[in-house]
Structures are given as structure tokens and as C-alpha cells.
Design an enzyme around this catalytic site. Sequence first.
Site, mmCIF file in Angstrom:
data_model
loop_
_atom_site.group_PDB
_atom_site.id
_atom_site.type_symbol
_atom_site.label_atom_id
_atom_site.label_comp_id
_atom_site.label_asym_id
_atom_site.label_seq_id
_atom_site.Cartn_x
_atom_site.Cartn_y
_atom_site.Cartn_z
ATOM 1 N N ASN A 1 -1.351 -4.783 11.263
ATOM 2 C CA ASN A 1 -1.555 -5.005 9.821
ATOM 3 C C ASN A 1 -2.946 -5.514 9.450
ATOM 4 O O ASN A 1 -3.378 -5.324 8.321
ATOM 5 C CB ASN A 1 -0.440 -5.891 9.234
ATOM 6 C CG ASN A 1 -0.411 -7.267 9.840
ATOM 7 O OD1 ASN A 1 -1.044 -7.521 10.864
ATOM 8 N ND2 ASN A 1 0.322 -8.172 9.221
ATOM 9 N N TYR A 2 -3.606 -6.173 10.394
ATOM 10 C CA TYR A 2 -5.015 -6.556 10.204
ATOM 11 C C TYR A 2 -5.729 -6.274 11.514
ATOM 12 O O TYR A 2 -6.194 -7.213 12.174
ATOM 13 C CB TYR A 2 -5.151 -8.049 9.905
ATOM 14 C CG TYR A 2 -4.729 -8.500 8.534
ATOM 15 C CD1 TYR A 2 -5.642 -8.539 7.481
ATOM 16 C CD2 TYR A 2 -3.427 -8.909 8.289
ATOM 17 C CE1 TYR A 2 -5.258 -8.983 6.222
ATOM 18 C CE2 TYR A 2 -3.033 -9.345 7.039
ATOM 19 C CZ TYR A 2 -3.953 -9.378 6.005
ATOM 20 O OH TYR A 2 -3.563 -9.821 4.763
ATOM 21 N N LYS B 1 -7.298 -5.392 23.428
ATOM 22 C CA LYS B 1 -6.308 -4.296 23.480
ATOM 23 C C LYS B 1 -5.823 -4.132 22.041
ATOM 24 O O LYS B 1 -4.991 -4.902 21.550
ATOM 25 C CB LYS B 1 -5.159 -4.674 24.428
ATOM 26 C CG LYS B 1 -3.893 -3.820 24.276
ATOM 27 C CD LYS B 1 -4.101 -2.371 24.687
ATOM 28 C CE LYS B 1 -2.842 -1.514 24.522
ATOM 29 N NZ LYS B 1 -2.550 -1.134 23.117
ATOM 30 N N GLY C 1 4.799 -9.266 16.932
ATOM 31 C CA GLY C 1 6.213 -9.607 16.795
ATOM 32 C C GLY C 1 6.729 -10.354 18.007
ATOM 33 O O GLY C 1 5.958 -11.024 18.717
ATOM 34 N N GLY D 1 5.565 -11.184 21.766
ATOM 35 C CA GLY D 1 4.825 -12.381 22.165
ATOM 36 C C GLY D 1 5.684 -13.336 22.975
ATOM 37 O O GLY D 1 5.188 -14.005 23.892
ATOM 38 N N GLU E 1 0.841 -15.835 17.231
ATOM 39 C CA GLU E 1 1.425 -15.867 15.894
ATOM 40 C C GLU E 1 2.384 -14.685 15.833
ATOM 41 O O GLU E 1 1.981 -13.541 15.996
ATOM 42 C CB GLU E 1 0.312 -15.764 14.846
ATOM 43 C CG GLU E 1 0.782 -16.103 13.460
ATOM 44 C CD GLU E 1 1.213 -14.883 12.689
ATOM 45 O OE1 GLU E 1 2.432 -14.577 12.704
ATOM 46 O OE2 GLU E 1 0.355 -14.232 12.078
ATOM 47 N N CYS F 1 2.620 -11.196 7.893
ATOM 48 C CA CYS F 1 3.436 -12.270 8.480
ATOM 49 C C CYS F 1 3.677 -13.347 7.439
ATOM 50 O O CYS F 1 4.726 -13.983 7.425
ATOM 51 C CB CYS F 1 2.713 -12.892 9.663
ATOM 52 S SG CYS F 1 2.315 -11.697 10.898
ATOM 53 N N THR F 2 2.678 -13.570 6.580
ATOM 54 C CA THR F 2 2.758 -14.643 5.597
ATOM 55 C C THR F 2 3.301 -14.174 4.254
ATOM 56 O O THR F 2 3.137 -14.868 3.249
ATOM 57 C CB THR F 2 1.356 -15.250 5.376
ATOM 58 O OG1 THR F 2 0.468 -14.162 5.167
ATOM 59 C CG2 THR F 2 0.889 -16.082 6.537
HETATM 60 O O1 G3P Z 1 0.279 -10.876 9.125
HETATM 61 C C1 G3P Z 1 -0.692 -11.613 9.736
HETATM 62 C C2 G3P Z 1 -1.079 -12.852 9.002
HETATM 63 O O2 G3P Z 1 -2.085 -13.464 9.686
HETATM 64 C C3 G3P Z 1 -1.304 -12.715 7.512
HETATM 65 O O3 G3P Z 1 -2.564 -12.972 7.040
HETATM 66 O O4 G3P Z 1 -4.301 -13.169 5.325
HETATM 67 O O5 G3P Z 1 -2.256 -11.864 4.829
HETATM 68 O O6 G3P Z 1 -2.129 -14.315 4.970
HETATM 69 P P1 G3P Z 1 -2.834 -13.093 5.450
#
Ligand code: G3P
Length: 496
Positions: free
Chosen positions: A169-170, A192, A246, A249, A264, A298-299
Site C-alpha cells: 500500500n505504500y 525485498k 499482515g 510478520g 507493523e 493499516c491506520t
Molecule cells: O498502512 C500502512 C500505514 O503505515 C499507514 O500509513 O500514512 O496512511 O497513516 P498512513
Amino acid sequence: MAGNGVFGEIIDGDVFKYYADGEWKKSSSGKSVSIINPTTRKVQYKVQACTQEEVNKVMEIAKVAQKAWAKTPLWKRAELLHKAAAILKEHKAPIGECLVKEIAKPAKDSVTEVVRSGDLVSYCAEEGVRLLGQGTFLVSDSFPGNERTKYCLSSKIPLGVVLAIPPFNYPVNLAVSKIGPALIAGNSLVLKPPTQGAVACLHMVHCFHLAGFPKGLISCITGKGSEIGDFLTMHPGVNCISFTGGDTGIAISKKAGMIPLQMELGGKDACIVLEDADLDLVASNIIKGGFSYSGQRCTAVKVVLVMESVADTLVEKVKTKVAKLTVGPPEDNCDITPVVSESSANFIEGLVNDAKQKGATFCQEYKRDGNLIWPLLLDNVRPDMRIAWEEPFGPVLPVIRIGSIEEGIHHCNASNFGLQGCVFTKDINKAMLISDAMETGTVQINSAPARGPDHFPFQGLKDSGIGSQGITNSINMMTKVKSTVINLPTPSYTMG
Ligand code: G3P
């Protein structure tokens, strides 16, 4: 366009090369891994399917390169990082384009990710020169029974080879959030990348190559997780793993050796809404927090826990805003774009069907076309529904109506995740009490969860992770402390 201009050397035919020993290479496997464009669901790019032998070679080289890098002056390391940051930002367009095609991130956000990444790398350089430019000096006579005969000089030294595994996602930003701290601290780095996002990562790595980092210090190895995943994470040459993703980890942490881990692993971020909250502010934050990048963060806000007395009004406000979200291809900068893969879309659909069967209120009709899922707010969700606990990683947001603050805190804490959470109220005293009671790494008061700004500490409790990130914490995490003790024959007291 990807693989063009200065990026011409990173591609061979239609397959992108991997990066080792300061060069772009083809794998001896002769095989490639295809990257499916989430929007077209057709093959967009191909990357090398590297072999275990190539992993061994990369590790060997990384070890040698690190020794020389650790002897490179801190200001020089910082200078190179600043250079890489500038090159990265200069090439935000082609890298952003890769993100659009590989992970269907809206075009504008894709470019923002690259710019944010450049800023992150520069900040690492600045933070590193200050943080690592100082150590501690201790004297022995502060501990009972000692005279001042020992001087202890402690400083932070590199760990060695850092293995960085960012998520889809990032891919660029969460790669550099590991690369920047690792390099400024004097480590070498093996990256990787995720399969989707790999080509954006290869372009990003080329920016570091163009900046002139020493050969072998950075490597980027692509391939199938089944072939090289465990082999990399269990490799004896790895001295630290920084992983975002996910629950893989959790498996990695069980197999990794006695090395520092930074992980994370997702969240089920709760948004607790009290009766006195500014409901317009809450509604905008639910939209931003729940539906940005189609909920694939994730957030992201992943469950709304709202006091029954204001629930109807809030749901109405959010519904009105959901209706305004644009849905379509990332190239058109739509708010909601296709989710990353068909299996992800199927998983989301499974959660939606379960909620339907168990009687959730659908505020919109469920609609899906390929990987594109229309934004959906589910009201009257109950704890027996999967969506109350599982991370959809898609544009589907459950609302649970609560009768008391305690009920909200209880739901939040009953989750196996503990990344972030948020609370909306005008009463700062209540907000603080709730924040303290929530078992999450961060609580946002009157705003949606978010990792940034990138120098803030970022950590998850429980299954959400190990260790703390954010630029300063990552630099600290990627170092160890070394002390030298000077032993004097007689006590010596420094006089004024
Ligand atoms: O999903 C990964 C997490 O680090 C989200 O980042 O910047 O969307 O809060 P952000």
C-alpha cells in the site's frame, strides 16, 4: 513512463532487472514474476524471479559494503541521502505512474507518496547527523561503592545488514522509512519489495543508485515469496528485519534469529464518538480515515463506535458524504479505486455477505465490478459479525452503536490488534481518560488515525507489531550501543 529515460537501464525487454552490487541484473533463473494491474486485471509489468543463490550473493556483498560504509563520515552519509531525496522528488511522475498501475493508488496520491518519501529521506539525514553525532559519558562514582576511576563512553553503532520488507500500500514510502534510517545509521540495506509495488521500488532504488551510493550498500531483490521469502528472513547474514504487512510478520518473528525486529502488522482502528462531539468534524474524518486509498491503510478507521443518542445524525452525515465519493480508475483520481487484487476483493465480499446474513443495515447497495468495490457503510453492526473484528482493507466501514464509553473501550481492547484509535469529544479530560484506557500504540484526539507526520513515533500493541517506528525511533532501532570504559589507576575529579 516506467523504465524510460534515466530508468532505461533498469529494464531488459519487458522484464525489470533486480539491483545488486551497484548494477542492474537479470536473474539466472530466466524466470519472471508478473504484476497484475488491479484496474485492468491484466499483466502490467514483470520483474525478475531471483534465486536463493542470488540472495546469498547479495548478502555477502551487503556485509562487505557495510564495513566500508560504517567508516564513511556521518556528514557524507547525510549528503548522499539528501542527494537521493532530491533525485527521488525530481522523478515523482514516473514513479507515481508505477504506483497507479501496480497498486491502483489515485494519481495525485501516488505522486504525493513519492514527494513524502523524498522528504522522509532528507529528514533522516538531518535527524541522523544530530542523533548519531552524540553519545553519553558516564562516571563511576555515581554508583554506590565506586570512586571516580572509570569513564564510560557510549555511542550508537550500526547493526550490519538490514532487511527491509515494505507492503503493497505504500511500497515507496514504507521502503524509504526503512532505508533512510538504516543507511544514515551506517547499515547496508537489502530490500525485498512487495510484488505489487516492486516496479515503483526498483525506480526508487535507481534514484539511490544515481545519487552515487557505494556498490553493494543497497540491493533490491525481487521474486516469489515461496522461493526466497523464508530464505531471506531466516538468512544468517541478516542483522535486523524491518517489516510492514499482515500476519506474515508473526510467522517471520517466530522464524527469525536473535536479531532486532521492527514490525507493523495492521490494525482495526476504532473511532469512538461521544455525545458532545462535533459531528461534522467526525463525519469528515470518518470519510478521510475510512475511505482514503479505498480503506487499504493499516491506520484506516476500521470500526466506528458511536453513542446511540447521536448515531442516527452521524450515520446520516456520513451517508451524505459517501454519496459524494467518486468511484473509478486511479488515473482519473477517483476517491475509490480498485482494491489491490481479486483475492482481496473476494475477501472483502466475504465480510460483506457475512454482515448481510447477520442483519447489518446497508446504508448503500453493495456493488462490485472486478476489483472495484463501491464505498459501503454498514450500520447496526454487532459483535457476532466478522466485520466487527476483521480488517477488510477495503472501502467497507462498520458502525457499532454503543450505550456507554466503557462499551466502546471494551470493544476496542477486545481486538487482537492495537495500532491506533481515535476519540471525538469536546471534553479534553474525557479524551485523555479514554486515550489512556485504549490499548493501542497511538490515540488521536479529534482526528482520524494516521502514521504521519513521518517523524512521529508509530507503533502497534498486541498483534499490530513490535517496536516503534517514526524517523528517530527507527534510527535508534537500527543501531546498538557500544561502550568503551577508560579505567584510571587513581580517582580523578574534574575541577572547575
Ligand atoms: O498502512 C500502512 C500505514 O503505515 C499507514 O500509513 O500514512 O496512511 O497513516 P498512513
